[in-house]
Scaffold this motif. Structure first.
Motif, PDB file in Angstrom:
ATOM      1  N   ASN A 118      16.587   2.937  10.137  1.00 20.31           N
ATOM      2  CA  ASN A 118      15.998   4.355  10.689  1.00 20.31           C
ATOM      3  C   ASN A 118      14.647   4.142  10.903  1.00 20.31           C
ATOM      4  OD1 ASN A 118      18.024   6.112  10.057  1.00 20.31           O
ATOM      5  ND2 ASN A 118      17.873   5.619   7.943  1.00 20.31           N
ATOM      6  N   GLY A 119      14.074   4.725  11.797  1.00 22.88           N
ATOM      7  CA  GLY A 119      12.460   4.623  12.166  1.00 22.88           C
ATOM      8  C   GLY A 119      12.153   6.002  12.877  1.00 22.88           C
ATOM      9  N   TRP A 120      10.586   5.655  13.283  1.00 16.53           N
ATOM     10  CA  TRP A 120      10.201   6.531  13.884  1.00 16.53           C
ATOM     11  C   TRP A 120       9.274   6.017  15.204  1.00 16.53           C
ATOM     12  CZ3 TRP A 120      10.279  11.681  11.878  1.00 16.53           C
ATOM     13  CH2 TRP A 120      10.775  11.469  10.632  1.00 16.53           C
ATOM     14  N   TRP A 121       9.315   6.812  16.240  1.00 15.24           N
ATOM     15  CA  TRP A 121       8.512   6.420  17.435  1.00 15.24           C
ATOM     16  C   TRP A 121       7.866   7.545  18.060  1.00 15.24           C
ATOM     17  CZ3 TRP A 121       9.074   8.021  22.708  1.00 15.24           C
ATOM     18  CH2 TRP A 121      10.081   8.967  22.848  1.00 15.24           C
ATOM     19  N   ARG A 122       6.697   6.968  18.759  1.00 17.54           N
ATOM     20  CA  ARG A 122       5.864   7.799  19.545  1.00 17.54           C
ATOM     21  C   ARG A 122       5.139   7.309  20.585  1.00 17.54           C
ATOM     22  NH1 ARG A 122       0.312   9.236  16.155  1.00 17.54           N
ATOM     23  NH2 ARG A 122      -0.268   7.107  15.890  1.00 17.54           N
ATOM     24  N   ARG A 123       4.991   7.973  21.859  1.00 16.45           N
ATOM     25  CA  ARG A 123       3.770   7.470  22.955  1.00 16.45           C
ATOM     26  C   ARG A 123       2.650   8.045  22.399  1.00 16.45           C
ATOM     27  NH1 ARG A 123       7.170   9.805  27.914  1.00 16.45           N
ATOM     28  NH2 ARG A 123       7.524  11.346  26.389  1.00 16.45           N
ATOM     29  N   ASP A 124       1.472   7.421  23.162  1.00 18.31           N
ATOM     30  CA  ASP A 124       0.094   7.883  22.726  1.00 18.31           C
ATOM     31  C   ASP A 124      -0.072   9.354  22.758  1.00 18.31           C
ATOM     32  OD1 ASP A 124      -0.884   5.278  22.270  1.00 18.31           O
ATOM     33  OD2 ASP A 124      -1.474   4.992  24.421  1.00 18.31           O
ATOM     34  N   GLY A 125      -0.692   9.996  21.741  1.00 20.70           N
ATOM     35  CA  GLY A 125      -1.199  11.336  21.801  1.00 20.70           C
ATOM     36  C   GLY A 125      -0.067  12.427  21.326  1.00 20.70           C
ATOM     37  N   GLU A 126       0.996  11.897  21.265  1.00 21.28           N
ATOM     38  CA  GLU A 126       2.193  12.740  20.774  1.00 21.28           C
ATOM     39  C   GLU A 126       2.760  12.501  19.236  1.00 21.28           C
ATOM     40  OE1 GLU A 126       5.747  11.533  23.126  1.00 21.28           O
ATOM     41  OE2 GLU A 126       4.670  12.290  24.993  1.00 21.28           O
ATOM     42  N   LYS A 127       3.563  13.156  18.955  1.00 18.63           N
ATOM     43  CA  LYS A 127       3.895  13.179  17.364  1.00 18.63           C
ATOM     44  C   LYS A 127       5.071  12.211  17.204  1.00 18.63           C
ATOM     45  CE  LYS A 127       7.026  17.342  17.395  1.00 18.63           C
ATOM     46  NZ  LYS A 127       7.373  18.268  16.683  1.00 18.63           N
ATOM     47  N   PHE A 128       5.303  11.796  16.048  1.00 15.07           N
ATOM     48  CA  PHE A 128       6.357  10.876  15.981  1.00 15.07           C
ATOM     49  C   PHE A 128       7.729  11.625  15.836  1.00 15.07           C
ATOM     50  CE2 PHE A 128       3.255   8.093  13.877  1.00 15.07           C
ATOM     51  CZ  PHE A 128       3.465   6.886  14.359  1.00 15.07           C
ATOM     52  N   ARG A 129       8.876  10.852  16.354  1.00 14.53           N
ATOM     53  CA  ARG A 129      10.161  11.534  16.251  1.00 14.53           C
ATOM     54  C   ARG A 129      11.065  10.337  15.918  1.00 14.53           C
ATOM     55  NH1 ARG A 129      10.756  13.717  22.469  1.00 14.53           N
ATOM     56  NH2 ARG A 129       8.996  13.011  23.125  1.00 14.53           N
ATOM     57  N   ARG A 130      12.019  10.842  15.301  1.00 20.52           N
ATOM     58  CA  ARG A 130      13.129   9.984  14.315  1.00 20.52           C
ATOM     59  C   ARG A 130      13.749   8.958  15.495  1.00 20.52           C
ATOM     60  NH1 ARG A 130      14.817  10.344   9.436  1.00 20.52           N
ATOM     61  NH2 ARG A 130      13.844  12.209   8.202  1.00 20.52           N
ATOM     62  N   CYS A 131      14.421   7.815  15.216  1.00 15.30           N
ATOM     63  CA  CYS A 131      15.109   6.926  15.902  1.00 15.30           C
ATOM     64  C   CYS A 131      15.959   6.236  15.235  1.00 15.30           C
ATOM     65  CB  CYS A 131      14.193   6.084  17.110  1.00 15.30           C
ATOM     66  SG  CYS A 131      13.065   4.902  16.167  1.00 15.30           S
ATOM     67  N   LYS A 132      16.866   5.364  15.649  1.00 15.31           N
ATOM     68  CA  LYS A 132      17.656   4.489  14.926  1.00 15.31           C
ATOM     69  C   LYS A 132      17.852   3.066  15.677  1.00 15.31           C
ATOM     70  CE  LYS A 132      20.595   7.424  12.382  1.00 15.31           C
ATOM     71  NZ  LYS A 132      20.913   6.921  11.095  1.00 15.31           N
ATOM     72  N   THR A 133      17.896   2.245  15.110  1.00 15.87           N
ATOM     73  CA  THR A 133      18.397   0.745  15.850  1.00 15.87           C
ATOM     74  C   THR A 133      19.556   0.614  15.470  1.00 15.87           C
ATOM     75  OG1 THR A 133      17.940  -0.679  14.001  1.00 15.87           O
ATOM     76  CG2 THR A 133      16.027  -0.168  15.352  1.00 15.87           C
ATOM     77  N   GLU A 139      10.719   5.984  31.264  1.00 14.85           N
ATOM     78  CA  GLU A 139      10.587   5.054  32.476  1.00 14.85           C
ATOM     79  C   GLU A 139      10.604   3.686  31.896  1.00 14.85           C
ATOM     80  OE1 GLU A 139      10.572   5.830  35.829  1.00 14.85           O
ATOM     81  OE2 GLU A 139      10.980   7.869  35.359  1.00 14.85           O
ATOM     82  N   ASP A 140      11.384   2.616  32.865  1.00 12.19           N
ATOM     83  CA  ASP A 140      11.154   1.347  32.285  1.00 12.19           C
ATOM     84  C   ASP A 140       9.641   0.822  32.314  1.00 12.19           C
ATOM     85  OD1 ASP A 140      13.883   1.260  32.609  1.00 12.19           O
ATOM     86  OD2 ASP A 140      13.930   0.053  34.329  1.00 12.19           O
ATOM     87  N   GLU A 141       9.286   0.141  31.369  1.00 13.37           N
ATOM     88  CA  GLU A 141       8.031  -0.587  31.317  1.00 13.37           C
ATOM     89  C   GLU A 141       7.099   0.519  30.521  1.00 13.37           C
ATOM     90  OE1 GLU A 141       6.342  -2.849  34.428  1.00 13.37           O
ATOM     91  OE2 GLU A 141       8.214  -3.602  34.887  1.00 13.37           O
ATOM     92  N   THR A 142       7.676   1.836  29.940  1.00  8.85           N
ATOM     93  CA  THR A 142       6.814   2.730  29.057  1.00  8.85           C
ATOM     94  C   THR A 142       6.675   1.826  27.781  1.00  8.85           C
ATOM     95  OG1 THR A 142       7.908   4.563  29.957  1.00  8.85           O
ATOM     96  CG2 THR A 142       6.884   4.707  27.982  1.00  8.85           C
ATOM     97  N   ALA A 143       5.363   1.956  27.576  1.00 12.86           N
ATOM     98  CA  ALA A 143       4.950   1.281  26.148  1.00 12.86           C
ATOM     99  C   ALA A 143       4.859   2.663  24.975  1.00 12.86           C
ATOM    100  CB  ALA A 143       3.615   0.647  26.124  1.00 12.86           C
ATOM    101  N   PHE A 144       5.307   2.201  23.982  1.00 10.13           N
ATOM    102  CA  PHE A 144       5.272   3.073  22.712  1.00 10.13           C
ATOM    103  C   PHE A 144       5.197   2.306  21.582  1.00 10.13           C
ATOM    104  CE2 PHE A 144       9.861   2.475  23.487  1.00 10.13           C
ATOM    105  CZ  PHE A 144      10.300   2.698  22.311  1.00 10.13           C
ATOM    106  N   GLU A 145       4.829   3.214  20.452  1.00  3.55           N
ATOM    107  CA  GLU A 145       4.764   2.710  19.026  1.00  3.55           C
ATOM    108  C   GLU A 145       6.066   2.850  18.353  1.00  3.55           C
ATOM    109  OE1 GLU A 145       1.883   3.554  15.282  1.00  3.55           O
ATOM    110  OE2 GLU A 145       1.534   4.502  17.128  1.00  3.55           O
TER     111      GLU A 145
END
Length: 93
Positions: A19-34, A51-57
């Protein structure tokens, strides 16, 4: 390294659901799974098309007391679950 959605893996990995959390700059965290994770990248289920090559945390919960924060870049995506989610291959920067 995966170059399209037809390549199964980004690199050698251990298949494990985290389980995890992800976000792009300036956005709130959202759930994800690997579905698959390694030191070089991961196969992640996201709720948004990027889009391809989009960076996120991304923060992955390795266990109850240990989380890893990474900067990821989208290699490719394809829709799953009737287009509601995106199977996303990433590598880390």
């Amino acid at each position: 390294m995966a170059e399209s959605e037809h390549d199964r893996r980004v690199s050698s990995r251990v298949e494990e659901i985290l389980n995890g959390w992800w976000r792009r700059d300036g956005e709130k965290f959202r759930r994800c799974k690997t579905l698959d994770v390694s030191m070089d990248g991961a196969l992640v289920v996201l709720d948004t098309e990027l889009e391809d090559e989009t960076a996120f945390e991304i923060h992955l919960d390795m266990d109850a007391e240990w989380s890893v924060a990474l900067n990821a870049v989208v290699l490719w995506q394809r829709p799953i679950f009737f287009g509601r989610q995106q199977l996303t291959a990433v590598n880390y920067r």
